[in-house]
Motif scaffolding. Structure first.
Motif, PDB file in Angstrom:
ATOM      1  N   LYS A 276     -48.567 -33.205  33.789  1.00 54.01           N
ATOM      2  CA  LYS A 276     -47.123 -32.997  33.863  1.00 54.01           C
ATOM      3  C   LYS A 276     -46.416 -34.315  34.198  1.00 54.01           C
ATOM      4  CE  LYS A 276     -47.756 -28.449  33.629  1.00 54.01           C
ATOM      5  NZ  LYS A 276     -47.376 -27.653  32.470  1.00 54.01           N
ATOM      6  N   ILE A 278     -44.169 -37.118  35.723  1.00 59.15           N
ATOM      7  CA  ILE A 278     -43.528 -37.344  37.020  1.00 59.15           C
ATOM      8  C   ILE A 278     -42.569 -38.535  36.957  1.00 59.15           C
ATOM      9  CG2 ILE A 278     -45.378 -36.320  38.388  1.00 59.15           C
ATOM     10  CD1 ILE A 278     -46.484 -39.072  38.923  1.00 59.15           C
ATOM     11  N   VAL A 296     -39.393 -34.306  33.503  1.00 58.05           N
ATOM     12  CA  VAL A 296     -40.233 -34.135  34.686  1.00 58.05           C
ATOM     13  C   VAL A 296     -40.704 -32.685  34.781  1.00 58.05           C
ATOM     14  CG1 VAL A 296     -40.234 -34.082  37.217  1.00 58.05           C
ATOM     15  CG2 VAL A 296     -39.239 -36.028  36.010  1.00 58.05           C
ATOM     16  N   GLY A 297     -42.025 -32.516  34.982  1.00 56.88           N
ATOM     17  CA  GLY A 297     -42.603 -31.174  35.086  1.00 56.88           C
ATOM     18  C   GLY A 297     -43.114 -30.627  33.774  1.00 56.88           C
TER      19      GLY A 297
END
Length: 609
Positions: A276, A278, A296-297
């Motif tokens: 994921k 960051i 992000v994520g």
């Protein structure tokens, strides 16, 4: 029993101190009720000399009491000790035993003593000893430097080994010195306020200061407040100093590195061990059109893939990430606005000192221009290779077919030249005429092939397939009726295909006439036409129940020029050759399925681009 002794026994009983006696002359023993209760024996238990020894825990405790009793009896030496006993109910207790020796005529006659249960007290002592040991161990082995300061004057009253190591000062240089001497001038006021605050507050906080070491080095430290306590009329404060110089150095390095990667033209994206995102640098965000909050994520691949992204490449990426391995690929990605771009991507897993994966770093660049040129070059190479192949085949055809015709004409001319009979010469004129017609026909076919193969940018347009099929059926109506062949089609009225109309007309004509020419005479003849859509192709199927073709024997030459597979007198072997060239000129292909005595199915793949 005297009143004095009775008073003593009652007092001992009230304080839960047991009384015991050993009469050496009579070899008898006495235990009061407290002693019996401590050892958990029955109320009617009658002790005898030596019976008490068995209650002392076997080993050091029993050996020691035996030695002390023996010295008391034989040498008149009293004793006072603490022992571990095991009661009649198998419980472990700690007792304090005092023994006095009573003499008569200079010889020991009685042993009189007390017996007190000190189990709770001993447990408290052991717990205290353990806590002291723990504190000493923690204090001595802590990674942080610990100073205990007298808050009334700021003097250092105690410190641990790490404090001496961090500051570089020894015992005489630290004890009794003011803590402020270790702090740089600019941080003295802040440190004084920090200590003052924690004298009145129950909250703990951390402050950063610069520590002056003995060598003159300035060390960045974090100061954290600990417990404050009061002894007598003095209050002391525990302070923890943690060396953060390496961390500060790493932070400076990280800030410099962050600035460098933020400004580079290379795209950089960092993902956690689950893949994921960051963080991503400015170049990546500018290339893709996303902002940091939007990515992000999410996995970068999830946001970047589109209809034309190669699945095999994405599978390779996923496999490498699961295996925690490096991988470098070139992949077609999509921007936020769905615009396509080619992307060189190098993914590297990063591990900590314990070899645990902490994140992935993806470094990439937009290579759309380079890839576009590569694709253009590959396409040109493909066209050139295809044209060269066709040229080679065409040269072979010309070499073979023209030579055959010219050889035949030469032979006829030689025969005419060698005979003097006028009638015989005239008879060969028809042969010469037939040979020249064949030559003319061959040249016409070859000219048509040249026309097809040199048409690189042929014009295609949408055509209604149903209309074209009906047009071909109408043109061949008499031939269809004469041969009694039934033609069925399931083509929708609104199906359009992107093709060259003249080529489609020729293709349909050849496939219709082939089905008629090679029909079976022993059964009603049919030609079924249907279609299917597969990827970017419209597939038109022509299925007949005619003579069929032996594909094992003739499959490799079925689309060759002048190749025939039956004894039809009107078969020329040119129709399928021309059909194949026309289909390939439109970036399509033709396939055949056939079985002798059953029939044939020709599958025409027309590219919709």
């Amino acid at each position: 029993m005297s009143n004095k002794l009775r008073l003593y026994l009652n007092a001992a009983k009230s304080t839960k101190i047991g009384i015991w006696e050993l009469n050496l002359k009579k070899a008898s023993a006495y235990w009061d009720v407290v002693t019996r209760n401590i050892l958990e024996v029955a109320d009617d238990f009658v002790p005898i000399q030596g019976s008490g020894i068995e209650f002392y825990t076997e080993g050091e405790n029993r050996d020691r009491i035996k030695l002390l009793i023996d010295k008391a009896i034989n040498e008149g030496i009293p004793f006072h000790g603490k022992f571990q006993v095991t009661t009649a109910k198998n419980n472990i207790k700690y007792v304090e035993c005092i023994c006095q020796v009573i003499f008569k005529k200079g010889k020991p006659r009685r042993l009189l003593g007390t017996f007190q249960d000190i189990t709770k007290k001993q447990h408290l002592v052991k717990e205290l000893e353990l806590n002291v040991e723990k504190f000493t161990s923690i204090f001595s082995n802590a990674n942080d430097a610990i100073f205990i300061v007298d808050t009334s004057n700021g003097m250092i009253t105690q410190y641990n080994p790490r404090a001496a190591e961090l500051s570089g000062f020894n015992d005489t240089e630290l004890l009794g010195q003011n803590l402020s001497k270790l702090i740089q001038s600019k941080d003295k006021k802040a440190t004084s306020d920090f200590i003052e605050y924690h004298l009145t507050s129950e909250y703990y906080s951390v402050n950063e200061v610069q520590l002056n070491s003995k060598s003159g080095e300035s060390i960045a430290v974090e100061v954290a407040s600990g417990k404050k306590y009061t002894i007598g009329n003095k209050t002391y404060l525990v302070l923890f100093f943690r060396d953060i110089s390496k961390r500060k150095s790493r932070e400076t390095y990280t800030n410099m590195l962050s600035l460098a990667v933020s400004e580079t033209n290379e795209t950089i994206i960092i993902a956690d061990p689950m893949g994921k995102t960051i963080w991503a640098n400015k170049a990546y965000l500018q290339l893709t059109g996303f902002n940091l909050k939007e990515i992000v994520g999410f996995t970068p691949g999830y946001l970047s893939k589109g209809p034309e992204t190669d699945k095999n490449t994405t599978d390779l990426l996923s496999k490498a990430i699961r295996a925690k391995k490096n991988i470098k690929v070139t992949i077609l990605n999509y921007k936020k606005n769905k615009e396509k771009y080619w992307y060189d991507l190098n993914i590297t897993p990063v591990f900590n000192e314990q070899n645990i994966l902490i994140y992935y770093i993806g470094v990439g660049r937009d290579v759309s221009i380079r890839k576009s040129k590569e694709l253009e070059l590959n396409k040109l190479l493909e066209v050139t290779t295809d044209q060269n192949k066709k040229l080679f085949n065409f040269a072979h055809i010309i070499s073979h077919n023209i030579r055959s015709h010219t050889s035949n004409l030469s032979m006829v001319l030689e025969v005419i030249k060698d005979t003097d009979n006028i009638e015989e010469k005239l008879s060969y004129i028809d042969l010469f005429k037939e040979a020249t017609e064949r030559l003319s026909e061959t040249i016409e076919y070859l000219n048509e092939i040249v026309t097809i193969q040199k048409s690189i940018n042929i014009e295609k347009r949408n055509v209604c397939l149903k209309d074209e099929i009906n047009k071909t059926k109408n043109n061949l109506d008499l031939l269809i009726k004469e041969n009694q062949i039934t033609i069925l089609d399931t083509i929708p009225d609104d199906l359009t295909i992107f093709t060259v109309p003249a080529y489609l007309e020729s293709i349909l004509f050849n496939l219709f006439t082939n089905a008629i020419r090679y029909k079976a005479d022993d059964r009603p003849s049919t030609l079924e036409i249907d279609y299917e859509i597969c990827d970017k192709h419209t597939i038109i199927n022509f299925k007949d129940n005619g003579l069929g073709i032996d594909l094992e024997k003739n499959g490799h030459k079925i689309f060759g020029m002048y190749k025939t597979f039956h004894d039809n007198s009107d078969a020329r072997g040119i129709g399928l050759f021309i059909t194949k060239n026309q289909i390939e000129a439109m970036k399509g292909k033709i396939e055949v399925e056939s079985k002798v005595g059953v029939g044939s199915t020709f599958k025409i793949y027309l590219n919709e681009n």
